[in-house]
Design a protein around this motif. Structure first.
Motif, mmCIF file in Angstrom:
data_model
loop_
_atom_site.group_PDB
_atom_site.id
_atom_site.type_symbol
_atom_site.label_atom_id
_atom_site.label_comp_id
_atom_site.label_asym_id
_atom_site.label_seq_id
_atom_site.Cartn_x
_atom_site.Cartn_y
_atom_site.Cartn_z
ATOM 1 N N ALA A 8 5.073 10.931 9.951
ATOM 2 C CA ALA A 8 4.932 11.481 8.358
ATOM 3 C C ALA A 8 5.226 13.067 8.222
ATOM 4 C CB ALA A 8 3.615 11.142 7.704
ATOM 5 N N GLY A 9 4.802 13.598 9.151
ATOM 6 C CA GLY A 9 4.921 15.238 9.121
ATOM 7 C C GLY A 9 3.475 15.625 8.701
ATOM 8 N N HIS A 14 6.790 20.134 5.797
ATOM 9 C CA HIS A 14 7.551 19.275 6.963
ATOM 10 C C HIS A 14 7.876 17.980 6.535
ATOM 11 C CE1 HIS A 14 5.632 21.709 10.352
ATOM 12 N NE2 HIS A 14 6.690 22.424 10.148
ATOM 13 N N ARG A 15 6.982 17.478 5.737
ATOM 14 C CA ARG A 15 7.345 16.013 5.231
ATOM 15 C C ARG A 15 8.441 16.405 4.437
ATOM 16 N NH1 ARG A 15 1.375 15.468 5.376
ATOM 17 N NH2 ARG A 15 1.139 16.227 3.368
ATOM 18 N N ALA A 16 8.637 17.301 3.550
ATOM 19 C CA ALA A 16 9.803 17.513 2.669
ATOM 20 C C ALA A 16 10.915 17.819 3.616
ATOM 21 C CB ALA A 16 9.641 18.577 1.678
ATOM 22 N N LEU A 17 10.933 18.436 4.621
ATOM 23 C CA LEU A 17 12.016 18.924 5.308
ATOM 24 C C LEU A 17 12.403 17.562 6.292
ATOM 25 C CD1 LEU A 17 13.736 21.238 6.620
ATOM 26 C CD2 LEU A 17 12.031 21.499 8.138
ATOM 27 N N ILE A 18 11.649 16.656 6.575
ATOM 28 C CA ILE A 18 11.898 15.532 7.273
ATOM 29 C C ILE A 18 12.583 14.445 6.283
ATOM 30 C CG2 ILE A 18 10.991 13.194 7.978
ATOM 31 C CD1 ILE A 18 8.608 15.053 9.465
ATOM 32 N N ALA A 33 12.753 14.701 16.757
ATOM 33 C CA ALA A 33 12.632 15.972 16.178
ATOM 34 C C ALA A 33 11.269 15.958 15.199
ATOM 35 C CB ALA A 33 13.883 15.882 14.933
ATOM 36 N N ARG A 34 10.844 14.981 14.983
ATOM 37 C CA ARG A 34 9.509 14.954 14.335
ATOM 38 C C ARG A 34 8.557 15.540 14.981
ATOM 39 N NH1 ARG A 34 9.613 10.619 9.793
ATOM 40 N NH2 ARG A 34 11.904 10.036 9.902
ATOM 41 N N ALA A 36 9.151 17.800 17.115
ATOM 42 C CA ALA A 36 9.362 19.363 17.382
ATOM 43 C C ALA A 36 8.799 20.003 15.969
ATOM 44 C CB ALA A 36 10.646 19.468 17.429
ATOM 45 N N PHE A 37 8.677 19.126 14.917
ATOM 46 C CA PHE A 37 8.244 19.988 13.634
ATOM 47 C C PHE A 37 6.550 19.966 13.864
ATOM 48 C CE2 PHE A 37 11.745 20.684 11.852
ATOM 49 C CZ PHE A 37 12.586 19.542 11.308
ATOM 50 N N TYR A 38 5.996 19.025 14.445
ATOM 51 C CA TYR A 38 4.593 18.655 14.646
ATOM 52 C C TYR A 38 3.687 19.604 15.275
ATOM 53 C CZ TYR A 38 0.300 15.794 14.834
ATOM 54 O OH TYR A 38 -1.074 15.325 14.558
ATOM 55 N N HIS A 39 2.430 20.081 14.579
ATOM 56 C CA HIS A 39 1.461 20.672 15.370
ATOM 57 C C HIS A 39 1.867 21.935 16.189
ATOM 58 C CE1 HIS A 39 -2.447 21.682 16.615
ATOM 59 N NE2 HIS A 39 -2.467 20.801 17.822
#
Lengths: 193, 111
Positions: A8-9, A14-18, A33-34, A36-39
Motif C-alpha cells: 500500500a505504501g 508514497h501511497r500517492a506516488l504509487i 519498486a514498492r 524501494a519506496f518503503y521504510h
C-alpha cells in the motif's frame, strides 16, 4: 506481498506516488519498486545506490550483459520475478534470441568467452560460494576480463543474491509478460536510482 | 565518487553491512546482526526468527506465509518484519560477495 504495508505504501506521499505511477504507466507498479519506496530510513540509499552503480555505472560489461548476469543469478535462485524482470531488460539491449539461449544454457549459447567465464563464476558464487577459489577467479581473468570487470560481475552476483531473496521472502506478485516488457523499457532507461 | 569512476564495490558492501547494524530501526541491532550472520550459515537464532532467516539464506523461494507472519506477529509491525527479512537477504548476498572477492584477491596476489 506478504507485508501489506509495502504493497500500500507507508506514507501518504508514497501511497500517492504509487497510485500516480501506476496510473501514468498503465500498469500496477511492480513490487520491486514498492519495496524501494518503503521504510527508506532503514537502508537509506546504501542498497539502491550500490545497485544503480553496479547495473548502470561505468563498466566493461554492457548493460545487457549485467542484466543477463542478474537474470541467471535469479534463475539459479529460483526467483521467477527477478528471472522475468531482468531477462526482459537484457533483451532490450542484447539480441532477445541470444538472451533466451543463454537463459536456457549459457555454456552452449553464442556469447563471448569473457561473459561465459563470468557466468560460470557467478553460478558457483550463487550455488557453492564456500568452494570458490583463486583458480575460479583466474579462469575469468585468463579470458581477458580485467580485475575491475571481475569485481563488477561479483557485485551483480552479490546484489542479486540479495534481491532475489527478499523478492521471494516477501512474495512479489508476478507481472504479465506485457507488464515485464513495459517495465523493462523504463528500467533500461531509468535504472535503479 | 564521480559517476564516471568505476564503482568501489568493497566500500559499497561495507557501507551496506554497517547500515544493517546501525540503521535507525525498529528492531534491536543485535537481532539484525544475528540475522545477517545466520543467513550466511552463522549461529542459530531463537524461534520464530531462525526458521525464516535460515530459509531466506538457503532457499528463499520456499519461505512460507507462516514463517513471515510468525516473525511479524512477535515484532508487531510490517516494518520490523521487513528489517529482519532484509538483514537475512543482505547477509546471504554479502557472504557470497566476501568469498568471491577473496578468490579474486588470491588470484591477483599469486606470483
Amino acid at each position: 506481498m506478504r507485508l501489506e504495508e509495502i504493497d500500500a505504501g507507508d506514507t501518504l506521499g508514497h501511497r500517492a506516488l504509487i497510485g500516480f505511477i501506476s496510473l501514468v504507466s498503465g500498469m500496477r507498479l511492480p513490487d520491486a519498486a514498492r519495496v524501494a519506496f518503503y521504510h527508506q530510513e532503514f537502508l537509506g540509499g546504501t542498497l539502491g545506490g550500490w545497485t544503480q552503480a553496479t547495473m548502470r555505472g561505468p563498466s566493461d560489461w554492457r548493460i545487457g550483459e549485467r542484466e543477463l548476469m542478474a537474470a541467471l543469478v535469479a534463475k539459479w535462485n529460483s526467483c521467477a520475478f527477478c528471472t522475468g524482470a531482468h531477462s526482459a531488460i537484457a533483451a532490450k539491449d542484447i539480441d532477445p534470441s541470444l538472451v533466451q539461449a543463454a537463459m536456457n544454457d549459457f555454456e552452449a549459447a553464442d556469447i563471448s568467452p569473457k561473459l561465459k567465464a563470468m557466468l560460470k563464476f557467478l553460478q558457483k558464487m550463487t550455488r557453492e560460494p564456500v568452494t570458490l577459489t583463486a583458480a575460479d577467479a583466474r579462469s575469468v581473468l585468463q579470458t581477458g576480463v580485467t580485475k575491475q570487470a571481475l569485481e563488477d560481475g561479483i557485485a551483480v552476483g552479490a546484489l542479486f543474491n540479495i534481491v532475489t531473496r527478499y523478492a521471494d521472502a516477501l512474495s512479489f506478485a508476478m507481472p504479465s509478460s506485457e507488464e515485464f516488457d513495459k517495465a523493462a523499457v523504463m528500467l533500461l532507461k531509468r535504472g535503479y536510482g | 565518487m564521480a559517476a564516471s569512476e568505476p564503482a568501489n564495490h568493497r566500500s559499497r558492501a561495507d557501507a551496506l553491512r554497517r547500515r544493517i547494524a546501525t540503521a535507525s530501526a525498529l528492531t534491536p541491532s543485535e537481532l539484525r546482526r544475528a540475522a545477517l550472520e545466520r543467513s550466511a550459515d552463522g549461529p542459530p537464532l531463537v524461534p520464530p526468527y531462525d526458521a525464516l532467516v535460515t530459509q531466506i539464506g538457503i532457499a528463499a523461494y520456499r519461505v512460507t506465509d507462516a514463517q513471515v507472519s510468525a516473525v511479524r506477529s512477535v515484532l508487531g509491525s510490517d516494518k520490523a518484519a521487513f528489517e529482519v527479512v532484509m538483514s537475512a537477504a543482505v547477509g546471504a548476498g554479502l557472504m557470497r560477495f566476501d568469498r568471491a572477492m577473496q578468490a579474486a584477491k588470491d588470484a591477483s596476489d599469486a606470483p
